[in-house]
Motif scaffolding. Structure first.
Motif, PDB file in Angstrom:
ATOM      1  N   MET A 224       8.459  13.870 -10.331  1.00  0.00           N
ATOM      2  CA  MET A 224       9.032  12.714 -10.912  1.00  0.00           C
ATOM      3  C   MET A 224       9.245  11.724  -9.565  1.00  0.00           C
ATOM      4  N   LYS A 225       8.831  10.455  -9.513  1.00  0.00           N
ATOM      5  CA  LYS A 225       9.290   9.595  -8.503  1.00  0.00           C
ATOM      6  C   LYS A 225      10.663   9.093  -8.267  1.00  0.00           C
ATOM      7  N   LYS A 226      11.257   9.271  -7.021  1.00  0.00           N
ATOM      8  CA  LYS A 226      12.695   8.663  -6.789  1.00  0.00           C
ATOM      9  C   LYS A 226      12.781   7.182  -6.906  1.00  0.00           C
ATOM     10  N   HIS A 227      14.159   6.694  -7.366  1.00  0.00           N
ATOM     11  CA  HIS A 227      14.461   5.574  -8.043  1.00  0.00           C
ATOM     12  C   HIS A 227      14.948   4.678  -6.901  1.00  0.00           C
ATOM     13  N   VAL A 228      14.263   3.689  -6.520  1.00  0.00           N
ATOM     14  CA  VAL A 228      14.909   2.589  -5.416  1.00  0.00           C
ATOM     15  C   VAL A 228      15.223   1.268  -6.325  1.00  0.00           C
ATOM     16  N   VAL A 229      16.355   0.942  -5.836  1.00  0.00           N
ATOM     17  CA  VAL A 229      16.809  -0.484  -6.578  1.00  0.00           C
ATOM     18  C   VAL A 229      16.986  -1.471  -5.508  1.00  0.00           C
ATOM     19  N   LEU A 230      16.376  -2.650  -5.594  1.00  0.00           N
ATOM     20  CA  LEU A 230      16.227  -3.731  -4.816  1.00  0.00           C
ATOM     21  C   LEU A 230      17.362  -4.674  -5.426  1.00  0.00           C
ATOM     22  N   TYR A 231      18.053  -5.400  -4.418  1.00  0.00           N
ATOM     23  CA  TYR A 231      18.723  -6.508  -4.880  1.00  0.00           C
ATOM     24  C   TYR A 231      18.429  -7.771  -3.724  1.00  0.00           C
ATOM     25  N   LYS A 232      17.231  -7.561  -3.280  1.00  0.00           N
ATOM     26  CA  LYS A 232      16.725  -8.706  -2.648  1.00  0.00           C
ATOM     27  C   LYS A 232      15.283  -8.750  -2.855  1.00  0.00           C
ATOM     28  N   LYS A 233      14.609  -9.962  -2.842  1.00  0.00           N
ATOM     29  CA  LYS A 233      13.179 -10.009  -3.146  1.00  0.00           C
ATOM     30  C   LYS A 233      12.476  -9.782  -1.832  1.00  0.00           C
ATOM     31  N   LEU A 234      11.269  -9.089  -1.880  1.00  0.00           N
ATOM     32  CA  LEU A 234      10.716  -8.640  -0.657  1.00  0.00           C
ATOM     33  C   LEU A 234       9.146  -9.425  -0.958  1.00  0.00           C
ATOM     34  N   SER A 235       8.400  -9.465   0.243  1.00  0.00           N
ATOM     35  CA  SER A 235       7.150  -9.798   0.239  1.00  0.00           C
ATOM     36  C   SER A 235       6.304  -9.160  -0.712  1.00  0.00           C
ATOM     37  N   ALA A 236       5.138  -9.311  -1.008  1.00  0.00           N
ATOM     38  CA  ALA A 236       4.433  -8.677  -2.052  1.00  0.00           C
ATOM     39  C   ALA A 236       3.623  -7.556  -1.204  1.00  0.00           C
ATOM     40  N   GLN A 237       3.561  -7.534   0.070  1.00  0.00           N
ATOM     41  CA  GLN A 237       2.899  -6.541   0.825  1.00  0.00           C
ATOM     42  C   GLN A 237       4.144  -5.113   1.014  1.00  0.00           C
ATOM     43  N   LEU A 238       5.537  -5.779   1.138  1.00  0.00           N
ATOM     44  CA  LEU A 238       6.269  -4.775   1.187  1.00  0.00           C
ATOM     45  C   LEU A 238       6.843  -4.192  -0.268  1.00  0.00           C
ATOM     46  N   MET A 239       6.656  -5.050  -1.259  1.00  0.00           N
ATOM     47  CA  MET A 239       6.941  -4.283  -2.441  1.00  0.00           C
ATOM     48  C   MET A 239       5.949  -3.291  -2.859  1.00  0.00           C
ATOM     49  N   GLU A 240       4.672  -3.593  -2.409  1.00  0.00           N
ATOM     50  CA  GLU A 240       3.460  -2.700  -2.733  1.00  0.00           C
ATOM     51  C   GLU A 240       3.620  -1.480  -2.027  1.00  0.00           C
ATOM     52  N   ARG A 241       4.382  -1.586  -0.982  1.00  0.00           N
ATOM     53  CA  ARG A 241       4.463  -0.239  -0.187  1.00  0.00           C
ATOM     54  C   ARG A 241       5.553   0.688  -0.788  1.00  0.00           C
ATOM     55  N   LEU A 242       6.445  -0.103  -1.297  1.00  0.00           N
ATOM     56  CA  LEU A 242       7.586   0.726  -2.030  1.00  0.00           C
ATOM     57  C   LEU A 242       7.255   1.381  -3.519  1.00  0.00           C
ATOM     58  N   GLN A 243       6.518   0.566  -4.417  1.00  0.00           N
ATOM     59  CA  GLN A 243       5.851   0.856  -5.616  1.00  0.00           C
ATOM     60  C   GLN A 243       4.997   1.949  -5.671  1.00  0.00           C
ATOM     61  N   ALA A 244       4.146   2.048  -4.216  1.00  0.00           N
ATOM     62  CA  ALA A 244       3.294   3.185  -4.242  1.00  0.00           C
ATOM     63  C   ALA A 244       4.144   4.491  -4.249  1.00  0.00           C
ATOM     64  N   GLN A 245       5.157   4.417  -3.547  1.00  0.00           N
ATOM     65  CA  GLN A 245       5.865   5.855  -3.728  1.00  0.00           C
ATOM     66  C   GLN A 245       6.984   6.051  -4.703  1.00  0.00           C
ATOM     67  N   PHE A 246       7.675   4.984  -5.241  1.00  0.00           N
ATOM     68  CA  PHE A 246       9.127   5.223  -5.965  1.00  0.00           C
ATOM     69  C   PHE A 246       8.787   4.295  -7.243  1.00  0.00           C
ATOM     70  N   GLN A 247       9.869   4.712  -7.948  1.00  0.00           N
ATOM     71  CA  GLN A 247       9.923   3.719  -9.182  1.00  0.00           C
ATOM     72  C   GLN A 247      11.012   2.510  -8.582  1.00  0.00           C
ATOM     73  N   VAL A 248      10.529   1.592  -8.710  1.00  0.00           N
ATOM     74  CA  VAL A 248      11.319   0.387  -8.114  1.00  0.00           C
ATOM     75  C   VAL A 248      11.871  -0.604  -9.280  1.00  0.00           C
ATOM     76  N   THR A 249      13.252  -1.011  -9.162  1.00  0.00           N
ATOM     77  CA  THR A 249      13.920  -1.727  -9.956  1.00  0.00           C
ATOM     78  C   THR A 249      14.366  -2.944  -8.897  1.00  0.00           C
ATOM     79  N   LEU A 250      13.937  -4.222  -9.463  1.00  0.00           N
ATOM     80  CA  LEU A 250      14.342  -5.409  -8.724  1.00  0.00           C
ATOM     81  C   LEU A 250      15.206  -6.316  -9.412  1.00  0.00           C
ATOM     82  N   ILE A 251      16.603  -6.626  -8.616  1.00  0.00           N
ATOM     83  CA  ILE A 251      17.481  -7.453  -9.441  1.00  0.00           C
ATOM     84  C   ILE A 251      17.342  -8.953  -8.480  1.00  0.00           C
ATOM     85  N   GLU A 252      16.653  -9.877  -9.225  1.00  0.00           N
ATOM     86  CA  GLU A 252      16.456 -10.916  -8.474  1.00  0.00           C
ATOM     87  C   GLU A 252      17.597 -12.091  -8.244  1.00  0.00           C
ATOM     88  N   ARG A 253      18.682 -11.697  -8.921  1.00  0.00           N
ATOM     89  CA  ARG A 253      19.973 -12.537  -8.668  1.00  0.00           C
ATOM     90  C   ARG A 253      21.146 -11.835  -8.777  1.00  0.00           C
TER      91      ARG A 253
END
Length: 325
Positions: free
Chosen positions: A1-30
């Motif tokens: 099961m993938k580890k869960h990463v919580v972002l509370y800062k928007k990242l560029s598409a390239q950086l998001m792809e790096r994280l999403q390739a390995q983890f479950q990612v939750t983005l909090i936009e505001r």
């Protein structure tokens, strides 16, 4: 099961792809009320957090029993209880180096803008008030050859000293925990106690971190030692300064002006007296706010997080005591 990463800062598409390739990612936009509720809801399953500009205190992080790492997209770590994180073996990382030059640029921009009254006079022109050649009441003061006083001689302090010494021929005074011979040799700088710096410097620039020891360091007593021609610059943290004392020093003419990128409360209250003063240049915490630097900071934070969750020691580990290796 993938580890869960919580972002509370928007990242560029390239950086998001790096994280999403390995983890479950939750983005909090505001980070508004709804966003903070989303963060609290995500914490119980979170293995890592990445973001900035929010205080993560123990009562909040107690909701995250699986948390392994926090990757802060900043240099300052005053929003974290480091002893608590270390006790829980939660790794805290930051993003030094990549914002040094940009923040020093901001500091020198504030020096120039305040000394030469750039914002005040630009507003005069914009308002149609430039009807004839300006006279002495609109004159500013020179920067070149004046004494630059730097409180806190870390990376940003050194970058500021470089600009002042080589670019503007400024004698450099500095105050820090201890003398730095390499700085003195390179920039012909002189180490001194804080009182001496406040009394002798034409430009007094803060570049030190916020700690229990530095909170409120620049208070009414400190402003009383400055001269009427002194200009005060803060690119450190707002709470290093007693803002009420600063306002009084500006109102009374104890100091000539201030260039401020940080404040006790951010965003700055709309009714702050600082916003009514022509001798104040106030910017919205833009020290590292360029496209290039913010992307470099985000990339550094992602690399720190990837290392931490892979069981490797992150390059920019703040709390070495939290390292399990």
């Amino acid at each position: 099961m993938k580890k869960h990463v919580v972002l509370y800062k928007k990242l560029s598409a390239q950086l998001m792809e790096r994280l999403q390739a390995q983890f479950q990612v939750t983005l909090i936009e505001r980070l508004d009320a709804q966003g903070l509720r989303q963060l609290r809801d995500a914490l119980p399953s979170a293995h890592a957090l990445l973001g900035a500009s929010i205080k993560l205190d123990p009562s909040l992080l107690d909701l995250a029993p699986n948390l392994e790492a926090i990757a802060s997209v900043s240099v300052g770590v005053d929003n974290y209880d480091i002893d608590y994180l270390t006790q829980r073996r939660i790794l805290l990382t930051n993003t030094p180096n990549v914002l040094t030059e940009t923040t020093a640029d901001t500091g020198f921009a504030l020096i120039l803008a305040t000394a030469r009254r750039v914002v005040e006079l630009a507003n005069l022109v914009r308002a149609g008030g430039w009807q004839q050649s300006i006279g002495p009441r609109h004159f500013g003061s020179d920067v070149h050859g004046k004494t630059l006083g730097i409180v806190g001689m870390g990376r940003i302090g050194e970058a500021l000293a470089q600009r002042g010494h080589f670019g503007f021929g400024m004698p450099v005074l500095y105050h820090s925990h201890s003398p730095k011979p390499a700085v003195e040799q390179r920039f012909n700088a002189r180490y001194c106690d804080l009182d001496t710096l406040l009394q002798q410097a034409d430009f007094i620039c803060l570049t030190l971190p916020l700690t229990a020891e530095t909170e409120g360091l620049i208070n009414a007593r400190a402003f009383a030692q400055m001269r009427p021609e002194s200009i005060f610059i803060n690119i450190a943290r707002g709470k290093v300064v007693d803002e009420t004392a600063l306002i009084e020093a500006l109102r009374s003419g104890q100091i000539r002006g201030a260039g401020l990128d940080v404040f006790e409360r951010e965003p700055l209250d709309a009714d702050s007296p600082l916003l009514q003063m022509d001798n104040v240049v106030a910017t919205p915490h833009i020290g590292s706010a360029t496209h290039e630097t913010r992307e470099a900071m985000a990339r550094c934070a992602v690399e720190n997080l990837l290392a931490a969750l892979a069981g490797e020691r992150p390059k920019n580990l703040v709390n070495a005591g939290g390292w399990k290796g």
